[in-house]
Design a protein around this motif. Sequence first.
Motif, short mmCIF file in Angstrom:
data_model
loop_
_atom_site.label_atom_id
_atom_site.label_comp_id
_atom_site.label_asym_id
_atom_site.label_seq_id
_atom_site.Cartn_x
_atom_site.Cartn_y
_atom_site.Cartn_z
N GLU A 304 6.74 -1.20 -2.22
CA GLU A 304 6.85 0.21 -1.84
C GLU A 304 6.19 1.10 -2.88
O GLU A 304 5.50 2.08 -2.55
N GLU A 305 6.39 0.78 -4.16
CA GLU A 305 5.73 1.56 -5.21
C GLU A 305 4.22 1.38 -5.14
O GLU A 305 3.45 2.34 -5.29
N ALA A 306 3.78 0.14 -4.92
CA ALA A 306 2.35 -0.12 -4.85
C ALA A 306 1.72 0.58 -3.65
O ALA A 306 0.60 1.10 -3.75
N LYS A 307 2.42 0.62 -2.53
CA LYS A 307 1.89 1.31 -1.35
C LYS A 307 1.69 2.79 -1.62
O LYS A 307 0.67 3.38 -1.23
N ALA A 308 2.65 3.39 -2.31
CA ALA A 308 2.52 4.81 -2.65
C ALA A 308 1.33 5.04 -3.57
O ALA A 308 0.57 6.02 -3.42
N ALA A 309 1.13 4.15 -4.53
CA ALA A 309 0.01 4.29 -5.47
C ALA A 309 -1.32 4.09 -4.77
O ALA A 309 -2.30 4.81 -5.02
N ALA A 311 -2.01 4.67 -1.70
CA ALA A 311 -2.26 5.78 -0.78
C ALA A 311 -2.49 7.10 -1.49
O ALA A 311 -2.83 8.10 -0.85
N ASP A 312 -2.34 7.10 -2.81
CA ASP A 312 -2.49 8.34 -3.58
C ASP A 312 -3.96 8.58 -3.92
O ASP A 312 -4.57 7.77 -4.65
N PRO A 313 -4.57 9.67 -3.44
CA PRO A 313 -5.98 9.94 -3.75
C PRO A 313 -6.24 10.06 -5.25
O PRO A 313 -7.33 9.74 -5.73
N ALA A 314 -5.26 10.51 -6.00
CA ALA A 314 -5.43 10.67 -7.44
C ALA A 314 -5.57 9.33 -8.15
O ALA A 314 -6.02 9.27 -9.30
N GLN A 315 -5.13 8.22 -7.49
CA GLN A 315 -5.23 6.90 -8.10
C GLN A 315 -6.27 6.02 -7.41
O GLN A 315 -6.22 4.80 -7.49
N ALA A 316 -7.23 6.68 -6.74
CA ALA A 316 -8.22 5.94 -5.97
C ALA A 316 -9.08 5.03 -6.84
O ALA A 316 -9.60 4.00 -6.37
N GLU A 317 -9.26 5.38 -8.12
CA GLU A 317 -10.09 4.58 -9.01
C GLU A 317 -9.30 3.58 -9.84
O GLU A 317 -9.88 2.83 -10.62
N VAL A 318 -7.99 3.60 -9.70
CA VAL A 318 -7.15 2.67 -10.46
C VAL A 318 -7.30 1.27 -9.87
O VAL A 318 -7.11 1.09 -8.66
N THR A 322 -4.03 -3.32 -11.76
CA THR A 322 -3.25 -2.41 -12.60
C THR A 322 -2.04 -1.90 -11.84
O THR A 322 -0.92 -1.83 -12.38
N ILE A 323 -2.25 -1.53 -10.58
CA ILE A 323 -1.14 -1.07 -9.74
C ILE A 323 -0.11 -2.18 -9.57
O ILE A 323 1.10 -1.94 -9.64
N ALA A 324 -0.59 -3.40 -9.37
CA ALA A 324 0.32 -4.53 -9.19
C ALA A 324 1.14 -4.77 -10.45
O ALA A 324 2.37 -4.97 -10.38
N MET A 325 0.51 -4.77 -11.60
CA MET A 325 1.21 -5.02 -12.86
C MET A 325 2.20 -3.89 -13.17
O MET A 325 3.31 -4.14 -13.64
N TYR A 350 -5.42 -1.91 2.74
CA TYR A 350 -4.43 -0.84 2.89
C TYR A 350 -4.95 0.45 2.27
O TYR A 350 -4.84 1.53 2.87
N ARG A 351 -5.54 0.36 1.08
CA ARG A 351 -6.10 1.55 0.43
C ARG A 351 -7.21 2.16 1.27
O ARG A 351 -7.26 3.38 1.44
N ARG A 352 -8.08 1.33 1.82
CA ARG A 352 -9.18 1.84 2.63
C ARG A 352 -8.67 2.53 3.89
O ARG A 352 -9.18 3.60 4.29
N LEU A 353 -7.67 1.93 4.53
CA LEU A 353 -7.09 2.55 5.74
C LEU A 353 -6.49 3.91 5.43
O LEU A 353 -6.63 4.85 6.22
N LYS A 354 -5.80 4.03 4.29
CA LYS A 354 -5.20 5.31 3.93
C LYS A 354 -6.27 6.36 3.60
O LYS A 354 -6.11 7.54 3.94
N VAL A 355 -7.35 5.91 2.96
CA VAL A 355 -8.43 6.87 2.63
C VAL A 355 -9.10 7.34 3.91
O VAL A 355 -9.39 8.55 4.08
N ASN A 356 -9.33 6.43 4.86
CA ASN A 356 -9.97 6.82 6.12
C ASN A 356 -9.09 7.73 6.95
O ASN A 356 -9.56 8.57 7.72
N ALA A 357 -7.75 7.51 6.84
CA ALA A 357 -6.83 8.34 7.63
C ALA A 357 -6.62 9.71 7.04
O ALA A 357 -6.12 10.62 7.70
N ALA A 358 -6.99 9.88 5.76
CA ALA A 358 -6.76 11.17 5.09
C ALA A 358 -7.72 12.24 5.61
O ALA A 358 -8.83 11.96 6.03
#
Length: 358
Positions: A304-309, A311-318, A322-325, A350-358
């Motif tokens: 759940e924490e990773a999903k939020a990260a 989907a966060d545009p501010a963490q698009a380059e992370v 790193t998110i997993a750890m 998942y990240r790509r789907l969230k970026v496309n849906a934004a």
Amino acid sequence: MTLAATELAFRAASVALLLVLAASLVSDFRNVLAARLGAAFALGSAAHAASYSIGAPALTSAWHAPLIALSTGNVVTFWLFTRALFDDDFRLRWWHSAIWALVAAFSFVSCLWIAPSGNVRLAVIATNLISLGFIALAVVQTVASWSADLVERRRRVRGFIVVAAALYGGLNALLQIFVGGSGGGDVANTINAGVLAFVVAAIACAMMRVDGADLFPAAAEPEPEPAPAIAPSQPVASEDAADQKLIDALMRLMADERIYRQENITIGALAGRLKIPEYRLRRLINQRLGYRNFNVFLNNHRIEEAKAALADPAQAEVPVITIAMDAGFQSLGPFNRAFKAVTGVTPTEYRRLKVNAA
């Protein structure tokens, strides 16, 4: 009654019980992998009961060799059965079948070619060392996953099943290694058949005393969502008020302190933070939150924490690793598998789907 007749009666009883157990598992839980593997293990054990003898002869008949091969391959099935029984997320891979086929084929070749060529002791030792290796793997799997199992009755019966089967199989393998190619004698074979019948009866009795829903997960059962269990507006019976307070405290540790991020966090350490016995925390997470495994409970919070990260545009380059750890996973592989099991897609997708849906 003669020794031969007594031995035959014990063998027949073992085979009959194992066939009934296999049929019961297939009939009631045919869609559950652990039950199907349990049925396969029972059938392989029936082949063992029909073919096993202490001391291997130099010559094996054509009808006897396939039964011995199935009996030897059954140690691989036993290992896979313990993995599926103790890990609800375990899935069979093609190479599991390949390992079983290789072990069974080696046993078959040993019976028909290696032993008759004058290498009886070599064939016996090699085959039984393989058996001991897979029995050891099954025991290690049981020990490693023991603390994470939240279903108390399953923990007890699975320990009994593994210990009983491993002790019988291990002692027989050692006995074969030390006996070598000599004949075991009617008395030894009769005792062995009687012990096997007792072990099979005890395992069948233990499994019948446990609810199948405890021993095996429901097929295709979705993972529970933690939110409904912690909603403050959820009505709670007065006798469950203490449990609800503990659940609220547990979820605060998850949400506020993110205790799931700690490396190698155990259910014992978590129970210590809540100042309650470990068995009570197991019961709460299992019966009130609906989880059967402690690691799944932790991983769902991590995901759940990773999903939020993600989907966060501010963490698009992370980076994903790193998110997993940061969420508490120790490596990328387990994170990817757990994430896809919950969401149906990889973290990158998942990240790509969230970026496309934004």
